[in-house]
Scaffold this motif. Sequence first.
Motif, PDB file in Angstrom:
ATOM      1  N   LEU A   1      43.597  40.728  40.183  1.00  0.00           N
ATOM      2  CA  LEU A   1      43.903  39.672  39.225  1.00  0.00           C
ATOM      3  C   LEU A   1      45.391  39.664  38.877  1.00  0.00           C
ATOM      4  CD1 LEU A   1      42.971  37.443  37.262  1.00  0.00           C
ATOM      5  CD2 LEU A   1      42.591  39.249  35.563  1.00  0.00           C
ATOM      6  N   GLY A   2      45.986  40.851  38.795  1.00  0.00           N
ATOM      7  CA  GLY A   2      47.395  40.944  38.442  1.00  0.00           C
ATOM      8  C   GLY A   2      48.323  40.235  39.406  1.00  0.00           C
ATOM      9  N   ARG A   3      47.856  40.017  40.656  1.00  0.00           N
ATOM     10  CA  ARG A   3      48.724  39.354  41.633  1.00  0.00           C
ATOM     11  C   ARG A   3      48.966  37.892  41.295  1.00  0.00           C
ATOM     12  NH1 ARG A   3      51.112  42.493  41.515  1.00  0.00           N
ATOM     13  NH2 ARG A   3      49.614  43.690  40.328  1.00  0.00           N
ATOM     14  N   ILE A   4      48.135  37.290  40.437  1.00  0.00           N
ATOM     15  CA  ILE A   4      48.300  35.871  40.120  1.00  0.00           C
ATOM     16  C   ILE A   4      48.695  35.641  38.664  1.00  0.00           C
ATOM     17  CG2 ILE A   4      46.781  35.059  41.962  1.00  0.00           C
ATOM     18  CD1 ILE A   4      44.538  34.795  39.909  1.00  0.00           C
ATOM     19  N   LEU A   5      49.000  36.707  37.927  1.00  0.00           N
ATOM     20  CA  LEU A   5      49.321  36.560  36.503  1.00  0.00           C
ATOM     21  C   LEU A   5      50.811  36.334  36.247  1.00  0.00           C
ATOM     22  CD1 LEU A   5      47.071  39.250  34.774  1.00  0.00           C
ATOM     23  CD2 LEU A   5      46.660  36.799  35.038  1.00  0.00           C
ATOM     24  N   ARG A   6      51.677  36.720  37.178  1.00  0.00           N
ATOM     25  CA  ARG A   6      53.119  36.631  36.948  1.00  0.00           C
ATOM     26  C   ARG A   6      53.570  35.175  36.943  1.00  0.00           C
ATOM     27  NH1 ARG A   6      56.797  40.658  37.637  1.00  0.00           N
ATOM     28  NH2 ARG A   6      55.245  41.845  38.805  1.00  0.00           N
TER      29      ARG A   6
END
Length: 466
Positions: free
Chosen positions: A351-356
Motif C-alpha cells: 500500500l505504501g507504494r501508492i501513498l506518496r
Amino acid sequence: MKTTLRAWQHDCITLALRYYTQQPHFFCQATPGAGKTKMAAELAKQLLLQDKIDLILCFAPSRQTVDGFQKTFSAVLGRRLDGLIGAVGVACTYQGMEYRDAAFWRLFDNYRVFAVFDEIHHCAGHDLLLSNAWGQQIVQRIQDRASFTLALSGTPWRSDHKVIALARYSQPDGMLICDYRYGLQKAIADGVCRSPRIVVLDNDMVRLTETLSTEGTVTTFPSIARLLSESPVSYEDLLFHDDILWQILLMGCRKLNDIRKQHPDAGGLVVATNIEHAHRIAALMHARGEMCQVVTNKTPNAQQVIDDFRSGGCTWIVAVGMISEGTDIPRLQVCCHLSRIRTELHYRQVLGRILRRSSDVDDKAWLFVLAEPALQQYSERLADDLPDDHAVLSVVRASEIEPDDKIEEHSDGPGGLDIAILDSSTGEAFARMGSDHAISILGSSERAAYELNFSQHYRTQLLSVC
C-alpha cells in the motif's frame, strides 16, 4: 542545497538532536511515503554542521532503497555517499554487511559515525543468540560503537513477532516504544500522503464441481471466505483463476483510466505472485489494450526498467518482489494486490507504494484486493499505526469507486476507517483469452479434480482511511 522541510520532519529532527545529547539511539516510525529518507539526510546535515560526526553509514534492505538514499543524501548534503575517496560516507544493503572487511568495521573505532538503518524491522534481535543474521551484525558491530544511530520504519513490527534491533519495548506488555511517530491519519490530514481507498472484491455465488465424482457433486459458497475455509481451494488457486484476474484488473484499469483524465502521468502497479503469474497478467493487460511492463528478479537491467517506468509514460508495471518498501515512484496511484504473500507487514508495504503524493491534487490512492479473510482484516485496521496484536509479548535479552456504483449502506468503522458496502455487479470483463472459467485442483489424498466457477454477481466493499 536549500530544502523545505515538512512540519513532521522538522519536529522529528529537533527531537532527535535533543535526544542525542542524552542517548545515542533514536527510533522513528513514519508511515510509508512520508519522507523518512529526506528527514534522515537533513538530520545528518545538522550533525555535520554541529561537528558531532565525521562519517555517515546507511543500511537498507534493497539495492533500490540504497540508490534512493545515495541520491537524497547527496542532494541534501552536497556530498557523495558512494564510499569512494572524498565521499561523506556510504550506503549499502543489509545483506552486504556480512561481506564488509575489517577495515570497514574499524571506521566505527576511528571516526565518529552516524549509522542510519532504513526499514529496521528487517533486523531482529537484541543479543547475538536471538538475532537474525542482519540483526547480529548490528548488535555485534554497530550498536555500541556508532556515535549516533537512527532507526527508521514505516511498519515497525515483524511477522514472526521477534524484537527489532535497536528498538525498546515497554514492560510487561512488550509494546514498541517509538521516539517519534508519524502515523497515516496525521500524514493524510497534513496533505503529506494520499488517502487510501481499499476495494475488496467478493462473489455472491462460487460453484465448486467435483468433476471425477460419478454424481458430479456441486457445492455452492456465498463468499470467497467460505470457499477458502470449507473447500480444497487455496488463495493461490484464486490468484491464477482468469475470472478473478479479469475482475480485479478490470476495476484497477477503470479506476486508473478515470484518474488519468485529470492526471495523465498517473500509473498503476500490479503485485504478482511469481514470474509465470506476472506474464499471465501482462498478457491479459495487453489483450485489453493496456500498456504495461514486467519487472522481476530475472529481468535484465531490472533497476533500469523501474527507473524508466518512474519517469516514463507507460501506464502499468507488473512486479514480482521488485517494487517494494522504499521504492519511490510517486506517479503510482492504483495497485492490484495479487501476491500470495499475506502478512500484514507486506500488505502495508505494498500500500505504501501508492501513498506518496506527487502534487497537491492527487489526494487518493486505490488498492484492489480479494476478500480473503486476512487481507480483509488488514484493510479494516489500516487506521492503526501499530495493531495491538503486533506487540512483542516478551523481550528476551542474551463515493468513489465508479459514478454508477450504488452504495447500499454506510457505517463508521473503527479508528478513522469508513466502510461502505457497494453493489458492483458488472458483466464487463477482459478479453476471455480462451478461458473455460474453471480451475482444476488436485487433492493430496484422493486426487479428486474440481472445477471452480464464479457467478457474475461480484460485490465490492470500499474502505477508506480519513
